[in-house]
Design an enzyme around this catalytic site. Structure first.
Site: not given
Ligand code: BGC
Length: 745
Positions: A232-233
């Site tokens: 994920s970011d």
């Protein structure tokens, strides 16, 4: 030495709690170790144009200091080189620094499309065109990964603005996603297999990218055969369980309290299949094992890097990524390269702007400024304050600059955007340069016509208001730590400019494609311009622009001849017709002059950069595929080529086409499934349904032939409605019969 472990053996040994913990970070930059099973933690860090390894005080906004690393030109500059080989070499150097610092994954490259010049993070992205972004993105991935470390291709997908980036829904139709926002990712994944992909913060059509099964699994894995891990970011996961189910393997950074427990509970209560968790854990373990494996290969041992060599490479890249926008003659001779004496104006000459703000901020190993590189004794006046101080200060600086300009043969004015204009986390406040800088330029231009402007900014700035005052303009973007010496190389002629624009420079904000639907409202940004992004918009709408996509000058000239093309290739002979060695970026565009859907006037499909000695010629050949001619058919959910004429254009920019060839191409079948609600035209186009409908549509002999208008109206009418209106020679039962016959083939 790190031991390589057997992924399947470890997976079989792990407890459910350990598995859940492995799918999120242990802190800001590390994965979870499982010491008992011999699984170490690995480190990942930014990215993209240099290593930002923070020893203490981690953060993702570039605030805490990081270890010194080469600050290469930002993607905006590097991309403008259009040089696949150069970009790969920069990648190798980045990979080596990553490796030398014991980091497993460098968080980059970013290949999001520049939808608007106002995106605060455009400096981290390559282009408004997916072929350029994809080719150069793949080159840097290959370079970095050749050093035994991984990359994170980001931000997947449709992360094209910073405003409300953590919540906004990018509402994009299927065709636009397929033709504009996904292909750069697709090209990098399918041709370079990055070790990881980073999902975006935003939602795509209402669903967070971190929970988007269609994006993370159907497209990325099933269609593109991505083999690596999806992370994920930082902080982009809001609900671990649906994220895992959608195909997100690793949440970064460390999970919040209770989030690992939620995964465990979901497996226990049956709402998350443990096999789904195992898939993610397997990918995390595979990444860690791969990293351990790489440190046992030939590249093992104490990897070091040569700071001087990398600085020189950064200088070469900054030079080749700068774009000479104009170089008009004054008294018969172009102002560049500089001859005779000159003075330098502009604070940016001694206080360089060389990178943008946010998570990509590198602590450079050294920093060149143009003023020193041009020779410390050049007459200089700062001309303005970067921050735009009290007007009294700027008035005095301006007056001083005018005095310096008055006694110089030529003036080189270093202008650009102030640092706070361009950052991760928010978008740009303006398209133009600050007023105080333009006022200084105007004042200087009043005393001399010989003005060269050197620009430093991370994305297009408006130049139309003032460009008539500067016969020469050199766009250097944010050129990294050696940008200062690189610009001196170009100004003095030690290096010949060869960069070209990967983004259009428009006249006004009001002309830009996303104007009116950027940055969105009430949590949604509607990509109303569809596939008409960048030059696709300006060329199709026939808008005048300041400088077109693909444009860039050289101190030499090039001629194009013998353009030839078939469905599978295009060739052109390029000759250096000037008196100095130089490099030219050749572009191949495709046009479909007649189509049943809106197609952009031209679309780039291939490009190449060629270095030529004076008088030298080279034949360039480019491969074309069926995909290059196709569009995404939303009804059929696949790429289709509509048969007929296509024009293959070869040019020096999107507005400087030097030769074109028209070819005839056989189309793909365009018919879909026929139903009672299919139109008469759809029926008639269908190879099986067509003849059936033709014979069903008998017209009594006493009815006069239909006018053209009636026929056109009939063609658009669903067959069933024709029956309802009592206008058909067949009944609903007949129609059902026809549908069944077609289905049976
Ligand atoms: C950025 C990413 C970056 C990450 C880690 C995020 O805010 O969007 O590009 O890699 O932080 O610093």
């Amino acid at each position: 030495m790190t031991q390589v472990f057997d992924v399947e053996r470890v997976l079989a040994e792990l407890t459910l709690e350990e598995k859940a913990s492995l799918t999120s970070g242990s802190d800001f930059w590390h994965t979870q170790p499982v010491e008992r099973a011999g699984v170490p933690a690995i480190m990942v860090t930014d990215g993209p144009h240099g290593l930002r390894k923070q020893a203490h005080n981690p953060d993702h906004l570039g605030i805490g200091i990081s270890v010194p690393a080469t600050c290469f030109p930002t993607a905006a500059a590097l991309g403008s080189s259009w040089d696949v080989d150069l970009v790969r070499r920069v990648g190798e150097a980045l990979g080596r620094e990553t490796r030398a610092n014991d980091v497993t994954v460098l968080l980059g490259p970013g290949v999001n499309i520049k939808r608007t010049p106002l995106c605060g993070r455009n400096f981290e992205y390559v282009s408004e065109d997916p072929v350029v972004a994809g080719e150069l993105g793949a080159a840097i991935v290959r370079g970095i990964q050749s050093q035994g470390v991984g990359t994170a291709l980001k931000h997947f997908a449709a992360n094209n603005q910073e405003t409300d980036r953590m919540r906004v829904s990018a509402d994009v139709d299927e065709r636009t996603l397929r033709e504009i926002y996904l292909p750069a990712f697709e090209r990098v994944v399918t041709t370079a297999q990055p070790w990881t992909v980073m999902c975006a913060y935003n939602k795509v059509n209402g669903t967070y990218a971190s929970e988007h099964r269609w994006l993370l699994t159907d497209v990325l894995r099933d269609e593109w055969a991505f083999e690596g891990l999806v992370m994920s970011d930082w902080g982009a996961v809001h609900d671990r369980v649906p994220a895992l189910a959608a195909g997100l393997d690793l949440q970064m950074p460390a999970s919040t309290a209770g989030s690992d427990e939620a995964v465990v509970a979901a497996v226990r209560d049956g709402s998350l299949d443990e096999a789904v968790l195992d898939v993610a854990v397997r990918r995390v373990l595979a990444l860690i094992a791969r990293s351990a494996q790489q440190s046992r290969t030939d590249l093992a041992g104490a990897v070091t890097f040569d700071v001087d060599d990398h600085h020189l490479l950064a200088r070469e890249a900054a030079g080749d990524g700068s774009v000479l926008l104009k170089n008009d003659p004054v008294d018969g001779t172009p102002l560049l390269p500089l001859t005779g004496s000159f003075a330098v104006i502009g604070e940016f000459a001694r206080t360089p702007r060389y990178q943008g703000a946010g998570s990509s901020q590198v602590n450079p190993t050294r920093l060149d400024d143009a003023l020193t590189a041009l020779g410390g004794d050049v007459p200089f006046a700062p001309g303005f304050t970067i921050a735009g101080g009290p007007s009294g200060d700027d008035d005095a600086l301006r007056a001083q600059a005018v005095e310096v300009a008055r006694s110089a043969e030529t003036v080189v004015a270093f202008l650009g955007l102030p640092g706070p204009d361009e950052s991760e986390g928010y978008d740009r406040p303006r398209l133009g340069l600050p007023d105080n800088q333009v006022a200084t330029l105007r004042a200087v231009a009043e005393v001399t016509p010989r003005v060269v402007v050197v620009l430093a900014n991370g994305s297009a700035v408006a130049v139309s208001e003032w460009q008539h005052l500067a016969p020469a303009i050199l766009e250097t973007w944010l050129g990294g730590q050696a940008g200062g010496s690189a610009v001196a190389d170009l100004l003095t002629g030690a290096r010949n400019p060869s960069g070209k624009l990967t983004e259009t420079i428009p006249h006004r904000l009001e002309d830009t494609p996303a104007f009116g639907s950027f940055p969105g409202e009430l949590g949604h940004v509607r990509y109303g311009e569809g596939v008409l992004v960048g030059y696709r918009w300006y060329d199709t709408r026939a808008f005048d622009v300041a400088f077109p996509f693909g444009h860039g000058l050289s101190y030499t000239t090039f001629s194009y001849s013998d353009v030839a093309a078939t469905e599978t290739s295009a060739t052109v002979t390029v000759t250096n017709t000037g008196s100095s060695a130089g490099a030219e970026v050749v572009q191949v565009y495709v046009r479909d002059p007649e189509a049943s859907v809106l197609r952009p006037t031209r679309e780039l499909k291939a490009f190449g950069k060629v270095s030529l000695a004076p008088g030298e010629s080279r034949i360039l050949t480019f491969e074309l595929t069926r995909r290059d001619l196709s569009y995404w058919h939303c009804g059929l959910h696949r790429w289709v080529v509509e048969g007929g004429e296509f024009v293959i254009e070869v040019g020096a920019s999107s507005r400087d086409i030097r030769g074109s060839v028209s070819i005839q191409v056989a189309g793909d079948p365009l018919w879909g499934e026929l139903t009672a609600m299919s139109t008469i035209a759809e029926w008639l186009e269908h190879p099986v349904g067509g003849p059936l409908m033709q014979s069903a549509l008998t017209v009594p002999a006493d009815i006069p032939p239909m006018s053209e208008a009636d026929q056109a109206m009939l063609a658009q009418m669903p067959a069933k409605v024709l029956v309802t209106f009592g206008m058909s020679s067949f009944t609903l039962a007949d129609l059902d019969d026809l549908v069944a016959k077609v289905a049976a083939g």
